[in-house]
Design a protein around this motif. Structure first.
Motif, PDB file in Angstrom:
ATOM      1  N   PRO A 194       0.780  -1.377  -0.032  1.00 26.10           N
ATOM      2  CA  PRO A 194       0.022   0.003  -0.098  1.00 26.10           C
ATOM      3  C   PRO A 194       0.845   1.136   0.002  1.00 26.10           C
ATOM      4  N   LYS A 202      -0.649   5.801  -3.264  1.00 30.11           N
ATOM      5  CA  LYS A 202      -0.938   6.829  -2.360  1.00 30.11           C
ATOM      6  C   LYS A 202       0.387   7.342  -1.513  1.00 30.11           C
ATOM      7  N   GLY A 211       6.815   4.778   1.925  1.00 30.88           N
ATOM      8  CA  GLY A 211       6.766   4.781   3.344  1.00 30.88           C
ATOM      9  C   GLY A 211       7.848   4.276   4.025  1.00 30.88           C
ATOM     10  N   ALA A 215      11.511   1.671   4.138  1.00 31.81           N
ATOM     11  CA  ALA A 215      11.746   0.370   4.236  1.00 31.81           C
ATOM     12  C   ALA A 215      10.588  -0.585   4.638  1.00 31.81           C
ATOM     13  N   ILE A 223       8.645  -2.674   6.676  1.00 29.32           N
ATOM     14  CA  ILE A 223       8.574  -3.104   8.027  1.00 29.32           C
ATOM     15  C   ILE A 223       8.335  -4.597   8.167  1.00 29.32           C
ATOM     16  N   GLY A 230      13.267   5.247   4.706  1.00 29.85           N
ATOM     17  CA  GLY A 230      14.028   4.981   3.656  1.00 29.85           C
ATOM     18  C   GLY A 230      13.544   5.602   2.110  1.00 29.85           C
ATOM     19  N   GLU A 263      15.136   8.609   2.285  1.00 34.38           N
ATOM     20  CA  GLU A 263      16.779   8.610   2.107  1.00 34.38           C
ATOM     21  C   GLU A 263      17.202   8.183   0.591  1.00 34.38           C
ATOM     22  N   GLU A 289      11.953   6.668  11.758  1.00 33.54           N
ATOM     23  CA  GLU A 289      12.530   5.325  12.264  1.00 33.54           C
ATOM     24  C   GLU A 289      12.694   5.479  13.830  1.00 33.54           C
ATOM     25  N   GLY A 336      18.735   4.530   8.693  1.00 31.43           N
ATOM     26  CA  GLY A 336      19.854   3.513   8.324  1.00 31.43           C
ATOM     27  C   GLY A 336      20.293   3.595   7.011  1.00 31.43           C
ATOM     28  N   ARG A 382      -2.266  -2.165  13.584  1.00 28.29           N
ATOM     29  CA  ARG A 382      -3.009  -2.203  12.410  1.00 28.29           C
ATOM     30  C   ARG A 382      -3.578  -3.744  12.065  1.00 28.29           C
ATOM     31  N   LYS A 411      -8.416  -6.080  11.845  1.00 27.49           N
ATOM     32  CA  LYS A 411      -8.463  -7.020  10.951  1.00 27.49           C
ATOM     33  C   LYS A 411      -9.243  -8.399  11.713  1.00 27.49           C
TER      34      LYS A 411
END
Ligand code: T1G
Length: 703
Positions: free
Chosen positions: A20, A55, A59, A61, A63, A102, A105, A125, A133, A284, A288
Motif C-alpha cells: 500500500p 498513495k 513509506g 523500508a 517493515i 528509507g 533517504e 525510524e 539507516g 494495524r 482485521k
C-alpha cells in the motif's frame, strides 16, 4: 519486480509500485536498480525520474521484511542509493503524499528532488526504536541544516513538503510541483531541463559532497543531548540520533555512514525496537478479523443515541461528537441529563483553555449534541450505545426497550465491562444487531475499545463497529464473550497475585513500586484507589457466587468493609489529603494486613521485586494463553494491544505476550512451576495453559 520502467521520449521514469505505500522491499529495490541499469544503458535516455504509484512516494523500508534475510538481500537500500549516486545521467526524485524513512533517504541519494505540496516528509525510524539507516542522518543535515534535521530525526514527526521548502538555505527540494496531479508532467519537464543543464558533462550534484557544520557544535549537541535525555528514558534510539547527526558534522561522509550503520544495526536488535515494530504491526492487525473480509459491507452510522449521561455515557458521547457524529443522549431524569451535558461542556472548555481545542470546533461539537428523557425520541438513530449501571437486570430493561423503539437495522451496543453480551442480546429479537463496545474510563481519553462479539453478532455489524472505532481514533480489539472479555479477565489474575503478595509479606507500596519500576503506568493498588475498590468488590461478590472456591486475598474485601474505596472516599489502600491525589502509605491498612496475616497464620517474608513482577506479569500471560486457546482473542498481538492501550503496560516492552516471548516461554513456565509450590498461592492457576505448554514443547513463541 515492484517497480515499472517506462521511457517517455528521452526521460526514463521508474515508478515504484508496491502497495500500500511502496515499502522498499526486495522486489521494489530490484525494480529500481533494474530500471537504473536500463536507463544508463539506453543512449536515448538523457535523464531519469524516480516516483511512486498510488498513495505514496514511499513509506520507507518494508517493515514487514525486518528481521528476515530479504531486508538486507542485495540490492539492499544502501546499494540502491549508491547506484543512484553513480548514475551518469541526472536522476530526479518526484515525491507526493508520503516520503518517509528509507523513501526519503532514497530521494536524498538522487541528484535532484521535486515534491508536490502536501507531501508528508519524515524520518520516523525513531518511532520504531531505530534511526535512519540509509544515510538519512548524514544527508538530511547537509540539505536542511543541522538543527532542523536533528529535530526531524529525533521527533520522527512528518512535516509538509511546502513547509520544508520555505526553510532558508534548504537544498532538500530543488523545485516544488504546483500540485500532486501535475507532478508527473512537471517532473518530466524538469528532468529534460536537467539533462540540458548537464549536457556539457558538468558533474551531477551529490549531497554527500556538501559540507556539514554547526557554528557552535559542542554547545548545541550538549544542549540536544540534555533535551533528549528526558524524553528518552526507556528508549536508546533518540540519544543515538544525536550521536549520528553530530558525526555528520565531525566525520568524513563515508566514516559518518559507517558510524550510522553500526548504530542502526545495534538498535535493530534491541528489545525496544522489536517492541515498537511489533506495536506498529499489531495496531494495524487489530482491526482485521480473520472471518470478516475487509470488503464486508458496513452500515451507515450518521447518528448515535447514548443511553446514560454518567461518566461513561458522557465520555462515549464526546468520542462521537469529536468525530462529527450527532449524538442524542438519553437519561431518566432532567438533572442527570443536565449534569451529563455540563460535564461534557466542562471537559471541552478545559481543552479550549489549554489551547488544545479551538472555540469554533467546541461550538460545532456541542451543536451536534441533543438530549431527551424519552425513548420515543431515539428510534431513528443508526446506532445506540447503552452505558447504564453494570447490573444485568438494568441491562435487561434497557435492551427490551431498545428492541421496541429502535428502527430495523440499528446497531444495539452495550458498554458493559464484563457482563455476558449473549445474555444481553437474548433480551432482544435481533441478537444479530447486538454487540459489546467496552470503552475504558475515561472514555474520551483512553484509546482502547474492546468490541465484544456475541455468538449471533452479524459480520456487517462487526465490520461497521470496527470502522467506527477507527473513525473515533480508538485502538479497537475484538473479544469473544467471557467474564471480563480480554482485559478485565486477565486483570483479575493480576489483582489476585497482588493480593497474595501482600498476604505473604509485601506492603501495597512495595508491590506498586515494583510494578511501576517495571514500567506499568500505575501499580495495582494505586490503580484500585483510582478506579474505586468498590468496583472490584462488587465483581468479586458476583464471582464468588458463580465460583465459590475461587481463592483470593480477603484484604481487598476487608478494605472495602472499612469504607476505604479509594480516592473518591479520601482513603483506600493509601491515605489521601483532600483535593490531592498523592498516595500516602496508610498505617491503618498496614495494621489491617498484619492482623489478617495473623488470622491466616501467615508468617510474612521478604519478597524481591523480581518475584513481584514475575507473578504479576506471568499471571497475565498464563490467563492470556487460555484466552487465546478459547478463541476469545484472535491473536496474541491483540492481547498486547489491549494491555498497552488499556492498562498502562510499558510500551517499550511491547505488551505481555511479546514480553513473555522476549523472556522466553520456557523461562516463564519455569517460574510458574516455582510459584505453584507456594502454599499461599493458587497452585491450580499456575499450571501452564495447554497452549503455553505446547509452545514451550515446540520451542515456539506467541507472536
Ligand atoms: N512497510 C511496510 N508496510 C507499511 C509501511 C512500511 N514502511 N508503512 C505502512 N505500511 C502498511 C501498514 O502496515 C498498513 O498495512 C498500510 O501500509 C497502511 O498503513 C532504512 C529502516 C506511511 C504514513 O516508519 O507512518 O525506512 O494494515 O494504516 O494511515 O532508514 O503507515 O493495510 O496491511 O498506517 O495512510 C520507516 C511507517 C520504516 C513509516 C501511511 N517508515 N508508516 O499512513 O496508513 S524504517 C515508517 C506510516 C526505514 C530506513 C529505515 C504510515 C503512513 P495494512 P496505515 P496511513
Amino acid at each position: 519486480m515492484s517497480a515499472e520502467y517506462k521511457v517517455h521520449g528521452d526521460v526514463a521514469v521508474i515508478t515504484m509500485n508496491n502497495p500500500p505505500v511502496n515499502g522498499l522491499g526486495y522486489s521494489t529495490r530490484l525494480g529500481i536498480t533494474d530500471g537504473l541499469s536500463k536507463a544508463n544503458a539506453d543512449a536515448a535516455v538523457k535523464s531519469i525520474v524516480i516516483t511512486g504509484a498510488g498513495k505514496a512516494f514511499s513509506g520507507g523500508a518494508d517493515i514487514k521484511e525486518f528481521g528476515t534475510p530479504r531486508s538486507t538481500q542485495e540490492p539492499n537500500l544502501l546499494s540502491v542509493i549508491r547506484e543512484c549516486e553513480k548514475s551518469n545521467k541526472p536522476i530526479l526524485a518526484a515525491m507526493h503524499s508520503v516520503a518517509m524513512g528509507g523513501g526519503l533517504e532514497l530521494a536524498l541519494g538522487c541528484h535532484y528532488r521535486m515534491a508536490a505540496p502536501g507531501c508528508k516528509v519524515a524520518l520516523p525510524e525513531v518511532k520504531l526504536g531505530l534511526l535512519p539507516g540509509a544515510g538519512g542522518t548524514q544527508r538530511l543535515p547537509r540539505v536542511l541544516g543541522v538543527e532542523p534535521a536533528l529535530n526531524m530525526i529525533v521527533s520522527g514527526e512528518a512535516i509538509n513538503s511546502e513547509m520544508l521548502a520555505m526553510l532558508p538555505g534548504q537544498k532538500l527540494f530543488n523545485k516544488m510541483a504546483s500540485s500532486p496531479e501535475t507532478l508527473a508532467q512537471e517532473a518530466m519537464d524538469y528532468a529534460r531541463e536537467l539533462a540540458q543543464q548537464h549536457a556539457d558533462g558538468s558533474p551531477l550534484p551529490l549531497i554527500r559532497n556538501l559540507p556539514c557544520k554547526h557554528p557552535q557544535g559542542d554547545a548545541y549537541f550538549q544542549f540536544a543531548r540534555n533535551m533528549v535525555k528526558g524524553m528518552a528514558k526507556n528508549y536508546p534510539a533518540p540519544p543515538k540520533c544525536v550521536d549520528a547527526v553530530e558525526a555528520a558534522t565531525q566525520k568524513k561522509f563515508d566514516d559518518g555512514m559507517a558510524f550510522e550503520r553500526e548504530i542502526f544495526t545495534n538498535l535493530l536488535f534491541s528489545n525496544e525496537s522489536r517492541a515498537l515494530r511489533h506495536i506498529f504491526m499489531a495496531e494495524r492487525a487489530a482491526s482485521k478479523i480473520a472471518d470478516v473480509p475487509e470488503d464486508t459491507p458496513k452500515r451507515n452510522i450518521a447518528s448515535v443515541a447514548v443511553i446514560g449521561a454518567g461518566t461513561m455515557g458522557g465520555g462515549i458521547s464526546m468520542n462521537l461528537l469529536n468525530a462529527g457524529i450527532p449524538v442524542k443522549m438519553l437519561e431518566m431524569k432532567q438533572e442527570a441529563l443536565d449534569r451529563g451535558v455540563a460535564t461534557i461542556r466542562k471537559n471541552y472548555e478545559s481543552q479550549v483553555k489549554k489551547g488544545k481545542l479551538k472555540q469554533d470546533k467546541y461550538d460545532q461539537r456541542m451543536a451536534l449534541l441533543s438530549t431527551t428523557l424519552s425513548y420515543d425520541d431515539i428510534g431513528s438513530a443508526d446506532m445506540v450505545i447503552e452505558a447504564v449501571f453494570e447490573e444485568m437486570g438494568v441491562k435487561e430493561a434497557v435492551f427490551k426497550k431498545l428492541d421496541e423503539v429502535m428502527k430495523p437495522g440499528a446497531i444495539l451496543a452495550s458498554n458493559t465491562s464484563t457482563l455476558d453480551v449473549n445474555k444481553i442480546a437474548a433480551f432482544t429479537k435481533r441478537p444479530q444487531d447486538v454487540v459489546g463496545m467496552h470503552f475504558f474510563s475515561p472514555a474520551n481519553v483512553m484509546k482502547l475499545l474492546e468490541v465484544v462479539r456475541g455468538a449471533k453478532t452479524s459480520k456487517d455489524v462487526l465490520a461497521t463497529v470496527m470502522t467506527l472505532g477507527k473513525k473515533i481514533k480508538k485502538t479497537t480489539v475484538v473479544s469473544g464473550v467471557c467474564d471480563g472479555f480480554i482485559g478485565n479477565r486477565m486483570i483479575e489474575q493480576y489483582s489476585r497475585q497482588a493480593g497474595f503478595l501482600i498476604d505473604e509479606g509485601c506492603t501495597p507500596a512495595q508491590v506498586d513500586k515494583a510494578a511501576e519500576k517495571f514500567g506499568f503506568a500505575m501499580g495495582p493498588f494505586r490503580m484500585g484507589d483510582l478506579a474505586g475498590n468498590d468496583i472490584g468488590w462488587a465483581i468479586r461478590k458476583r464471582r464468588t457466587i458463580e465460583r465459590p472456591n475461587m481463592k483470593y486475598s480477603k484484604t481487598a474485601d476487608l478494605l472495602c468493609e472499612m469504607g476505604r474505596f479509594g480516592q473518591k472516599t479520601g482513603a483506600g489502600w493509601y491515605d489521601y489529603q483532600t483535593g490531592k491525589r498523592d498516595a500516602i502509605p496508610s498505617a491503618v491498612v498496614v495494621d489491617m494486613i498484619e492482623k489478617h496475616r495473623q488470622a491466616c497464620g501467615i508468617t510474612p517474608r521478604k519478597i524481591a521485586d523480581e518475584e513481584i513482577v514475575q507473578r504479576l506479569v506471568y499471571a497475565l500471560v498464563n490467563e492470556a494463553a487460555h484466552i487465546l486457546e478459547e478463541g476469545i482473542a484472535g491473536k496474541a498481538s491483540d492481547i498486547d494491544m489491549v494491555y498497552l492501550t488499556g492498562y498502562g503496560f510499558p510500551i517499550w516492552r511491547g505488551g505481555p505476550m511479546l514480553y513473555a516471548d522476549t523472556v522466553g516461554l520456557f523461562n516463564v513456565v519455569q517460574s510458574m512451576k516455582r510459584f505453584a509450590q507456594n502454599p499461599h498461592d493458587d497452585a491450580a492457576f499456575w499450571q501452564p495453559a495447554p497452549l503455553l505448554a505446547r509452545l514451550v514443547a515446540d520451542g515456539k513463541t506467541f507472536n
